[in-house]
Design an enzyme around this catalytic site. Structure first.
Site, PDB file in Angstrom:
ATOM      1  N   ASP A 126       0.874  -1.177   0.000  1.00 21.72           N
ATOM      2  CA  ASP A 126       0.000   0.000   0.000  1.00 21.72           C
ATOM      3  C   ASP A 126       0.911   1.227   0.000  1.00 21.72           C
ATOM      4  O   ASP A 126       2.031   1.166   0.506  1.00 21.72           O
ATOM      5  CB  ASP A 126      -0.873   0.011   1.266  1.00 21.72           C
ATOM      6  CG  ASP A 126      -2.159   0.788   1.081  1.00 21.72           C
ATOM      7  OD1 ASP A 126      -3.238   0.168   1.138  1.00 21.72           O
ATOM      8  OD2 ASP A 126      -2.100   2.022   0.872  1.00 21.72           O
ATOM      9  N   LYS A 169     -11.614   4.473  -6.618  1.00 24.16           N
ATOM     10  CA  LYS A 169     -12.992   3.964  -6.547  1.00 24.16           C
ATOM     11  C   LYS A 169     -14.082   5.027  -6.524  1.00 24.16           C
ATOM     12  O   LYS A 169     -15.256   4.709  -6.293  1.00 24.16           O
ATOM     13  CB  LYS A 169     -13.136   3.068  -5.316  1.00 24.16           C
ATOM     14  CG  LYS A 169     -12.834   3.800  -4.016  1.00 24.16           C
ATOM     15  CD  LYS A 169     -13.131   2.958  -2.806  1.00 24.16           C
ATOM     16  CE  LYS A 169     -12.929   3.767  -1.540  1.00 24.16           C
ATOM     17  NZ  LYS A 169     -13.189   3.053  -0.314  1.00 24.16           N
ATOM     18  N   SER A 195     -16.998  -4.981  -8.990  1.00 24.17           N
ATOM     19  CA  SER A 195     -18.092  -4.174  -8.440  1.00 24.17           C
ATOM     20  C   SER A 195     -19.384  -4.461  -9.196  1.00 24.17           C
ATOM     21  O   SER A 195     -19.361  -4.756 -10.403  1.00 24.17           O
ATOM     22  CB  SER A 195     -17.715  -2.704  -8.604  1.00 24.17           C
ATOM     23  OG  SER A 195     -18.843  -1.886  -8.468  1.00 24.17           O
ATOM     24  N   TYR A 229     -14.744   4.929 -13.943  1.00 23.45           N
ATOM     25  CA  TYR A 229     -14.485   3.949 -12.880  1.00 23.45           C
ATOM     26  C   TYR A 229     -15.124   2.597 -13.230  1.00 23.45           C
ATOM     27  O   TYR A 229     -14.477   1.554 -13.196  1.00 23.45           O
ATOM     28  CB  TYR A 229     -15.030   4.459 -11.535  1.00 23.45           C
ATOM     29  CG  TYR A 229     -15.195   3.354 -10.526  1.00 23.45           C
ATOM     30  CD1 TYR A 229     -14.085   2.784  -9.910  1.00 23.45           C
ATOM     31  CD2 TYR A 229     -16.462   2.829 -10.233  1.00 23.45           C
ATOM     32  CE1 TYR A 229     -14.234   1.733  -9.023  1.00 23.45           C
ATOM     33  CE2 TYR A 229     -16.614   1.781  -9.347  1.00 23.45           C
ATOM     34  CZ  TYR A 229     -15.495   1.242  -8.742  1.00 23.45           C
ATOM     35  OH  TYR A 229     -15.653   0.187  -7.880  1.00 23.45           O
ATOM     36  N   LYS A 252     -13.476  -1.349 -14.228  1.00 20.99           N
ATOM     37  CA  LYS A 252     -13.810  -2.670 -13.650  1.00 20.99           C
ATOM     38  C   LYS A 252     -14.193  -3.651 -14.760  1.00 20.99           C
ATOM     39  O   LYS A 252     -13.824  -4.823 -14.719  1.00 20.99           O
ATOM     40  CB  LYS A 252     -14.949  -2.542 -12.633  1.00 20.99           C
ATOM     41  CG  LYS A 252     -14.548  -1.814 -11.364  1.00 20.99           C
ATOM     42  CD  LYS A 252     -13.476  -2.564 -10.575  1.00 20.99           C
ATOM     43  CE  LYS A 252     -12.926  -1.773  -9.422  1.00 20.99           C
ATOM     44  NZ  LYS A 252     -11.693  -2.330  -8.832  1.00 20.99           N
ATOM     45  N   ARG A 270     -30.200   0.148  -2.630  1.00 24.40           N
ATOM     46  CA  ARG A 270     -28.894  -0.507  -2.757  1.00 24.40           C
ATOM     47  C   ARG A 270     -28.826  -1.686  -1.801  1.00 24.40           C
ATOM     48  O   ARG A 270     -29.582  -1.754  -0.835  1.00 24.40           O
ATOM     49  CB  ARG A 270     -27.745   0.463  -2.383  1.00 24.40           C
ATOM     50  CG  ARG A 270     -27.596   1.682  -3.277  1.00 24.40           C
ATOM     51  CD  ARG A 270     -27.019   1.326  -4.629  1.00 24.40           C
ATOM     52  NE  ARG A 270     -26.801   2.516  -5.428  1.00 24.40           N
ATOM     53  CZ  ARG A 270     -27.731   3.095  -6.177  1.00 24.40           C
ATOM     54  NH1 ARG A 270     -28.954   2.600  -6.241  1.00 24.40           N
ATOM     55  NH2 ARG A 270     -27.449   4.179  -6.882  1.00 24.40           N
TER      56      ARG A 270
HETATM   57  N1  UDP Z   1     -26.720   9.185  -1.519  1.00 23.47           N
HETATM   58  C1  UDP Z   1     -27.427  10.247  -0.991  1.00 23.47           C
HETATM   59  N2  UDP Z   1     -26.731  11.259  -0.401  1.00 23.47           N
HETATM   60  C2  UDP Z   1     -25.373  11.239  -0.276  1.00 23.47           C
HETATM   61  C3  UDP Z   1     -24.666  10.142  -0.792  1.00 23.47           C
HETATM   62  C4  UDP Z   1     -25.370   9.130  -1.426  1.00 23.47           C
HETATM   63  O1  UDP Z   1     -28.647  10.292  -1.074  1.00 23.47           O
HETATM   64  O2  UDP Z   1     -24.807  12.193   0.272  1.00 23.47           O
HETATM   65  C5  UDP Z   1     -27.466   8.111  -2.186  1.00 23.47           C
HETATM   66  C6  UDP Z   1     -27.016   7.884  -3.632  1.00 23.47           C
HETATM   67  O3  UDP Z   1     -27.669   8.800  -4.499  1.00 23.47           O
HETATM   68  C7  UDP Z   1     -27.437   6.428  -3.831  1.00 23.47           C
HETATM   69  C8  UDP Z   1     -27.205   5.802  -2.451  1.00 23.47           C
HETATM   70  O4  UDP Z   1     -27.189   6.900  -1.529  1.00 23.47           O
HETATM   71  O5  UDP Z   1     -28.807   6.350  -4.120  1.00 23.47           O
HETATM   72  C9  UDP Z   1     -25.883   5.078  -2.366  1.00 23.47           C
HETATM   73  O6  UDP Z   1     -24.882   5.949  -2.850  1.00 23.47           O
HETATM   74  P1  UDP Z   1     -23.338   5.632  -2.732  1.00 23.47           P
HETATM   75  O7  UDP Z   1     -22.593   6.745  -3.396  1.00 23.47           O
HETATM   76  O8  UDP Z   1     -22.999   5.335  -1.307  1.00 23.47           O
HETATM   77  O9  UDP Z   1     -23.188   4.261  -3.529  1.00 23.47           O
HETATM   78  P2  UDP Z   1     -23.419   3.940  -5.101  1.00 23.47           P
HETATM   79  O10 UDP Z   1     -24.274   4.979  -5.697  1.00 23.47           O
HETATM   80  O11 UDP Z   1     -22.069   3.880  -5.665  1.00 23.47           O
HETATM   81  O12 UDP Z   1     -24.126   2.634  -5.089  1.00 23.47           O
END
Ligand code: UDP
Length: 349
Positions: free
Chosen positions: A45, A98, A138, A163, A167, A245
């Site tokens: 790392d 990421k 991912s 990103y 992947k 999610r």
């Molecule tokens: N999200 C949100 N507010 C934030 C960050 C994320 O509402 O400040 C929402 C985002 O729009 C998504 C969910 O939380 O619907 C998960 O987002 P994250 O970025 O953690 O993961 P990813 O979108 O990569 O699955």
């Protein structure tokens, strides 16, 4: 006719495993689980997304001092020296960028790092008697899926960010690599949304600046570091209008890597893909409510506009990993959020 029954014992051996990005969020938790399994992790790392104190914490948690190399995996010669010196049997490759948004701003940086580091490893792996390779992929490779939950057979769709594209490219590279390197057994793990921290709260995610991900934003808001959480859209076609999610505890995710190495030791075929998720989805509002219930701390939030590129709903069909890897998630959403909060509080102390 006499029937002879032959019983095959599933045997796994303890291994020396090179962990690139082993001081990072998922990497450090995997180092813990490898030690718990009796394996010998060797960390590479350069702390660009971590901090040296994580190594101290790993010692505190496991009682073991991991062997550590401060190295950029784009440094082929440096990597080769580590392979020669340590002679690992397995590699788990985490070291990569990421952040979806950042990848849109700095695509070349993402292509260079995420693809270049894998190229370096795949140059070295065949020359150094590596038998097992586990790659951090991912669920982003599924894009915005038409059918949920997604299985490993769900179509790979056009990536919505550089990103995500890195992947997809890395997955394809490994698939092609495995066709000509039959002796190197490989697992791709497609992570859903990792959250939480080690139950001790001693290691966890260290977001750079303002967090992009939901849970670090929630914990920082609860800790008073942010005024309020913006929920990205409340008018989606879901039960409460917010996105869905599959949030998985990082220690459960880490355990999947240990199980992947054990699985590979008993395989003849050399290329395998698994979803790593809980198998159920939660909305953003459900996460906020679960956090409040688990911690008894209120999170101030408001419903803002949609975030560009957000997938409305995705969660895993995890039946393949449950059956083939003998893995299952141990922690609930509330436990994961409580552990995230412990970690946040340890940072605020
Ligand atoms: N999200 C949100 N507010 C934030 C960050 C994320 O509402 O400040 C929402 C985002 O729009 C998504 C969910 O939380 O619907 C998960 O987002 P994250 O970025 O953690 O993961 P990813 O979108 O990569 O699955």
């Amino acid at each position: 006719m006499i029937k002879i029954r032959i019983r095959f014992e599933v045997q796994t051996e303890r291994m020396k495993i090179l962990v690139t990005g082993g001081a990072g969020f998922i990497g450090s938790h995997t180092v813990v689980e490898l030690f718990n399994n009796g394996d010998v992790p060797i960390i590479i790392d350069d702390f660009r997304n971590s901090d040296p104190f994580i190594l101290e914490r790993l010692k505190e948690i496991t009682g073991n001092t991991p062997v550590f190399y401060n190295l950029d995996c784009l440094d082929l010669k440096g990597l080769e020296d580590v392979f020669e010196k340590e002679k690992p049997e397995g590699v788990v490759h985490f070291a990569a960028y990421k952040a979806v948004g950042e990848s849109v701003e700095k695509p070349v940086m993402y292509y260079e790092n995420n693809i270049g580091t894998l190229i370096n490893l795949l140059k070295l792996v065949p020359q150094h008697n590596i038998n097992y390779f586990v790659f951090s992929s991912s669920c982003t490779v599924y894009g915005d899926p038409e059918v949920i939950p997604v299985t490993e057979q769900s179509p790979i769709q056009e990536a919505s960010s550089p990103y995500g594209y890195t992947k997809q490219v890395c997955e394809k590279m490994l698939q092609d690599f495995c066709k000509v390197n039959q002796n190197i057994k490989t697992v791709l793990l497609r992570y859903f949304n990792p959250i939480g921290s080690h139950p001790s709260g001693l290691i966890g995610e260290l977001p750079n600046g303002v967090p992009n991900n939901l849970v670090p934003y929630v914990t920082q808001t609860a800790a008073g570091q942010r005024d309020q959480l913006t929920i990205n859209g409340g008018d989606y076609n879901t039960s409460d209008g917010t996105c869905i999610r599959d949030y998985i505890h990082v220690s459960d995710l880490a355990d999947a890597h240990v199980k992947a190495f054990a699985f590979l030791q008993n395989q003849i075929s050399n290329f395998h893909v698994f979803n790593v998720g809980t198998g159920s989805g939660s909305t953003v509002l459900e996460v906020v409510k679960a956090f409040e219930k688990a911690t008894k701390v209120t999170v101030k939030y408001f419903i803002g506009p949609r975030r560009e590129g957000d997938v409305v709903s995705i969660f895993a069909d995890n039946s393949k990993i449950l059956t083939e890897l003998d893995w299952r998630p141990k922690f609930s959403l509330e436990e994961a959020l409580l552990h995230s909060w412990r970690w946040q509080q340890s940072l605020s102390d």
